[in-house]
Design an enzyme around this catalytic site. Structure first.
Site, mmCIF file in Angstrom:
data_model
loop_
_atom_site.group_PDB
_atom_site.id
_atom_site.type_symbol
_atom_site.label_atom_id
_atom_site.label_comp_id
_atom_site.label_asym_id
_atom_site.label_seq_id
_atom_site.Cartn_x
_atom_site.Cartn_y
_atom_site.Cartn_z
ATOM 1 N N ASP A 38 0.842 -1.295 -0.041
ATOM 2 C CA ASP A 38 0.188 -0.017 -0.022
ATOM 3 C C ASP A 38 0.774 1.219 -0.308
ATOM 4 O O ASP A 38 2.088 1.188 0.380
ATOM 5 C CB ASP A 38 -0.855 0.064 1.314
ATOM 6 C CG ASP A 38 -2.072 -1.031 0.928
ATOM 7 O OD1 ASP A 38 -2.297 -1.383 0.062
ATOM 8 O OD2 ASP A 38 -2.996 -1.072 2.056
ATOM 9 N N LYS A 60 -2.292 4.831 -3.616
ATOM 10 C CA LYS A 60 -2.156 6.071 -4.482
ATOM 11 C C LYS A 60 -0.988 6.638 -3.949
ATOM 12 O O LYS A 60 -0.588 6.780 -2.689
ATOM 13 C CB LYS A 60 -3.654 7.078 -3.988
ATOM 14 C CG LYS A 60 -4.069 7.751 -5.238
ATOM 15 C CD LYS A 60 -5.290 8.477 -4.524
ATOM 16 C CE LYS A 60 -6.405 7.681 -4.462
ATOM 17 N NZ LYS A 60 -7.745 8.631 -3.802
ATOM 18 N N MET A 172 -8.692 7.976 9.307
ATOM 19 C CA MET A 172 -9.232 8.283 8.181
ATOM 20 C C MET A 172 -10.352 9.319 8.256
ATOM 21 O O MET A 172 -10.413 9.820 9.321
ATOM 22 C CB MET A 172 -9.911 7.131 7.146
ATOM 23 C CG MET A 172 -8.855 6.005 7.017
ATOM 24 S SD MET A 172 -9.768 4.586 6.069
ATOM 25 C CE MET A 172 -10.581 3.857 7.554
HETATM 26 N N1 SAH Z 1 -4.024 -0.329 9.120
HETATM 27 C C1 SAH Z 1 -3.524 0.947 9.508
HETATM 28 C C2 SAH Z 1 -4.686 1.829 9.291
HETATM 29 C C3 SAH Z 1 -5.142 2.206 7.703
HETATM 30 S S1 SAH Z 1 -6.425 3.372 7.456
HETATM 31 C C4 SAH Z 1 -2.937 1.033 10.873
HETATM 32 O O1 SAH Z 1 -3.292 0.031 11.899
HETATM 33 O O2 SAH Z 1 -2.634 1.963 11.395
HETATM 34 C C5 SAH Z 1 -5.582 4.442 6.876
HETATM 35 C C6 SAH Z 1 -5.490 5.567 8.019
HETATM 36 O O3 SAH Z 1 -4.617 5.368 9.246
HETATM 37 C C7 SAH Z 1 -5.056 7.085 7.746
HETATM 38 O O4 SAH Z 1 -6.068 7.934 6.988
HETATM 39 C C8 SAH Z 1 -4.885 7.599 9.051
HETATM 40 O O5 SAH Z 1 -5.814 8.133 9.681
HETATM 41 C C9 SAH Z 1 -4.151 6.312 9.834
HETATM 42 N N2 SAH Z 1 -2.541 6.223 9.596
HETATM 43 C C10 SAH Z 1 -1.991 5.192 9.045
HETATM 44 N N3 SAH Z 1 -0.718 5.270 9.447
HETATM 45 C C11 SAH Z 1 -0.352 6.610 10.072
HETATM 46 C C12 SAH Z 1 0.580 7.175 10.586
HETATM 47 N N4 SAH Z 1 1.943 6.720 10.532
HETATM 48 N N5 SAH Z 1 0.362 8.320 11.290
HETATM 49 C C13 SAH Z 1 -1.001 8.717 11.479
HETATM 50 N N6 SAH Z 1 -1.914 8.049 11.089
HETATM 51 C C14 SAH Z 1 -1.716 6.963 10.423
#
Ligand code: SAH
Length: 257
Positions: A38, A60, A172
């Site tokens: 991703d 993206k 998100m």
């Molecule tokens: N599986 C991922 C979440 C995926 S959904 C997890 O467990 O973290 C994608 C969302 O996750 C983003 O829109 C944001 O809200 C959050 N996110 C993912 N990585 C991030 C990071 N390094 N810092 C802050 N928010 C993050």
């Protein structure tokens, strides 16, 4: 666990820094023959895959469109059927807003075995980096992983919102968060509830913006808007050092390296 040819590992890449990978995740990547990753997965982590590994970005970035979920599913299936050791790499933990259930169900229904490797989710990385717990004895007894919007763009159901002992971690739907915060307040959560918006949690360039639920919009406007942002709401957040001298929304706090 050894990676059998023709199977797919659904692997959590953690929040971005390679040293936040689990050993199991790192080994799976180093052993991969096909890697589908991703956009949230950083280059440092992708670089662990062998040179001969087929590497395909599915999300993206730099203006390129994301692949449709159906296309990703078919691609994983095709690569697994060729007998390759396939790794599907996702930011954070694959089981938190990672569609792991859908991908696993698809592959299993087509006779392909899967294994899930967990990862450090964004909220955990944010809490560790900026010095607050997600639960705290007597203060924060529950933890809700939530997203601001549903698939059709409406605000998510917040029947649980007034619970002042719950820490809420929002993933998100960042543009919807000010509206959601207003609804949480209307439903009885105090506007003084501490919030922390963290961009790029777990990475060297992370930034955190402390604020209050009543002015979440301001806190969000102050963090950058390039990287992913997780917003944590609840009393436990006030344990962060960045909070101790907060009177009005302050300048963003950079990560300490
Ligand atoms: N599986 C991922 C979440 C995926 S959904 C997890 O467990 O973290 C994608 C969302 O996750 C983003 O829109 C944001 O809200 C959050 N996110 C993912 N990585 C991030 C990071 N390094 N810092 C802050 N928010 C993050």
């Amino acid at each position: 666990m050894p990676h059998d040819p023709g199977t797919v590992k659904l692997v959590g890449a953690g929040p971005g820094a390679a040293d936040l990978l689990t050993l199991r995740a790192a080994r799976a990547i180093e052993d991969a023959q096909a890697l589908l990753y991703d956009a949230l997965v950083c280059d440092e982590v992708v670089a662990l895959a062998p040179a001969a590994c087929v590497k395909i970005q599915t999300g993206k970035r730099a203006g390129r469109a994301s692949m449709k979920q159906e296309t990703i599913n078919r691609l994983m299936l095709r690569l697994a059927r060729r007998g390759l050791r396939v790794v599907r790499l996702k930011g954070g933990d694959p089981s938190v807003f990672g569609r792991v259930g859908e991908e696993q169900a698809f592959l299993n229904a087509h006779g392909v075995a899967t294994e899930v490797v967990p990862g450090v989710t964004a909220a955990s990385a944010a809490a560790a980096q900026f010095g607050f717990p997600l639960t705290h004895r007597g203060e924060a007894r529950r933890l809700v992983f939530a997203t601001a919007t549903t698939r059709d763009g409406t605000l998510t159901d917040t029947g649980w919102a007034a619970d002042r002992e719950a820490t809420l971690a929002f993933y998100m739907g960042r543009n919807q968060l000010p509206a959601l915060a207003a609804r949480l307040v209307a439903q009885g959560r105090s506007p003084d509830t501490p919030v922390m918006a963290v961009e790029n949690a777990g990475r060297a360039d992370a930034r955190a913006m402390p604020g209050r639920l009543g002015d979440l919009g301001q806190a969000l406007a102050a963090v950058g808007c390039e990287g992913p942002v997780v917003v944590v709401v609840g009393e436990a957040v006030a344990h962060a050092a960045a909070f101790s001298d907060l009177e009005v929304p302050a300048t963003p706090v950079e990560a300490r390296s």
